[in-house]
Design an enzyme around this catalytic site. Structure first.
Site, mmCIF file in Angstrom:
data_model
loop_
_atom_site.group_PDB
_atom_site.id
_atom_site.type_symbol
_atom_site.label_atom_id
_atom_site.label_comp_id
_atom_site.label_asym_id
_atom_site.label_seq_id
_atom_site.Cartn_x
_atom_site.Cartn_y
_atom_site.Cartn_z
ATOM 1 N N LYS A 9 28.064 44.329 42.288
ATOM 2 C CA LYS A 9 28.414 43.113 43.499
ATOM 3 C C LYS A 9 28.842 44.026 44.832
ATOM 4 C CE LYS A 9 31.164 40.572 41.149
ATOM 5 N NZ LYS A 9 31.425 41.156 39.855
ATOM 6 N N ARG A 84 33.896 32.119 40.730
ATOM 7 C CA ARG A 84 34.191 32.651 39.317
ATOM 8 C C ARG A 84 34.299 31.570 38.320
ATOM 9 N NH1 ARG A 84 35.885 38.401 40.903
ATOM 10 N NH2 ARG A 84 36.263 39.580 39.042
ATOM 11 N N ARG A 118 34.264 54.484 37.842
ATOM 12 C CA ARG A 118 34.246 54.153 39.244
ATOM 13 C C ARG A 118 35.504 54.639 39.815
ATOM 14 N NH1 ARG A 118 33.722 47.802 40.227
ATOM 15 N NH2 ARG A 118 35.805 47.439 39.284
ATOM 16 N N ARG A 151 40.789 52.231 39.504
ATOM 17 C CA ARG A 151 41.522 50.938 39.636
ATOM 18 C C ARG A 151 42.300 50.878 38.416
ATOM 19 N NH1 ARG A 151 37.236 46.376 41.601
ATOM 20 N NH2 ARG A 151 38.363 45.458 39.756
ATOM 21 N N ARG A 162 38.146 41.599 30.805
ATOM 22 C CA ARG A 162 37.405 41.176 32.101
ATOM 23 C C ARG A 162 35.898 40.919 31.768
ATOM 24 N NH1 ARG A 162 37.674 45.911 35.691
ATOM 25 N NH2 ARG A 162 36.713 44.852 37.530
HETATM 26 P P1 AMP Z 1 37.126 42.158 41.266
HETATM 27 O O1 AMP Z 1 37.562 43.122 42.275
HETATM 28 O O2 AMP Z 1 36.182 40.950 41.763
HETATM 29 O O3 AMP Z 1 36.838 42.335 39.743
HETATM 30 O O4 AMP Z 1 38.538 41.248 40.913
HETATM 31 C C1 AMP Z 1 39.600 41.751 40.486
HETATM 32 C C2 AMP Z 1 40.684 40.778 40.104
HETATM 33 O O5 AMP Z 1 41.042 39.948 40.951
HETATM 34 C C3 AMP Z 1 40.068 39.987 38.942
HETATM 35 O O6 AMP Z 1 40.079 40.501 37.758
HETATM 36 C C4 AMP Z 1 40.839 38.643 38.923
HETATM 37 O O7 AMP Z 1 42.245 38.923 38.533
HETATM 38 C C5 AMP Z 1 41.210 38.545 40.590
HETATM 39 N N1 AMP Z 1 40.193 37.691 41.148
HETATM 40 C C6 AMP Z 1 39.096 38.094 42.012
HETATM 41 N N2 AMP Z 1 38.433 37.310 42.537
HETATM 42 C C7 AMP Z 1 38.711 35.891 41.855
HETATM 43 C C8 AMP Z 1 38.222 34.627 41.760
HETATM 44 N N3 AMP Z 1 37.181 34.204 42.530
HETATM 45 N N4 AMP Z 1 39.047 33.988 40.895
HETATM 46 C C9 AMP Z 1 40.019 34.094 40.145
HETATM 47 N N5 AMP Z 1 40.466 35.646 40.068
HETATM 48 C C10 AMP Z 1 39.852 36.517 40.974
#
Ligand code: AMP
Length: 219
Positions: A9, A84, A118, A151, A162
């Protein structure tokens, strides 16, 4: 952009933003920035992010809606990592019409390979991969010279959580958006597919969508 963690994404959204001239808004990046800056919100959300769980809807929705008020988002935006949950989708829809949802379909083996290799730039957030998208100089960002790091939530036990969260809570949104007629599927079954191939497919969907909208307006 809809898809499991590691489906690309962020990689595709950052390329699309340069082509389309609308901002790439990643709620994951926003979460990491709040945590890094040790803000009040950052302290409240760190534990969720560390465990690979979702941040509560009220917090993330408020953060996103605040971001969407900024001038650069008034002509449109690419969302990465939002929506999400069903609640997030419903709240977003109250204020904006979503033209296109790109659903990235990627097998679990590829996701695990991608996430565990990554690397992200500490300074500008650019995404690299030790196997498929190597920086020119080891551990250094090609774009800004920043240091690359892994990360915290790209560690194996958190990756598993996740993916579970995605399947349980986010995947039902595929049906939700499909029923609204805005969802387009992209399939990526090969780890070595260059990002530009996928970006070109997404641009094709955008062109089709714009054509349809123009026809609707004209007729
Ligand atoms: P990502 O980089 O999109 O994988 O997001 C990293 C972390 O941020 C996720 O594992 C969640 O803890 C939090 N997060 C990001 N976007 C959302 C969302 N739309 N709703 C809830 N938690 C989010």
């Amino acid at each position: 952009m809809l898809g499991p963690p590691g489906s690309g994404k962020g990689t595709y959204a950052s390329r699309l933003t340069a082509i389309l001239g609308v901002p790439h808004i990643s709620t994951g990046d926003m979460v990491r920035e709040e945590i890094k800056a040790q803000t009040e919100i950052g302290r409240r959300i760190k534990e969720y992010s560390d465990r690979g769980e979702l941040v509560p809807d009220d917090i993330i929705i408020a953060m996103l809606l605040e971001r969407l008020k900024k001038p650069d988002a008034q002509r449109g935006f690419i969302l990465d990592g939002f929506t999400r949950t069903l609640k997030q989708a419903e709240e977003l829809e109250k204020l904006f019409r979503i033209n296109l949802v790109v659903n990235l379909n990627v097998p679990d083996e590829i996701i695990i390979q991608r996430l565990s290799n990554r690397l992200v730039c500490r300074r500008c957030g650019a995404i690299y991969n030790r196997l498929t998208l190597k920086p020119k100089v080891d551990e250094i960002c090609d774009l800004c010279g920043g240091e690359l790091y892994q990360r915290d939530d790209d560690k194996p036990e958190v990756i598993r959580e996740r993916l579970n969260v995605y399947r349980r809570i986010t995947e039902p949104l595929i049906r939700y958006y499909r029923e609204k007629g805005v969802l387009k599927d992209v399939y990526c079954n090969d780890l070595m597919t260059p990002p530009d191939v996928i970006v070109e497919k997404i641009l094709g969907f955008i062109r089709d969508m714009e054509k349809e909208e123009a026809e609707k307006k004209g007729g």
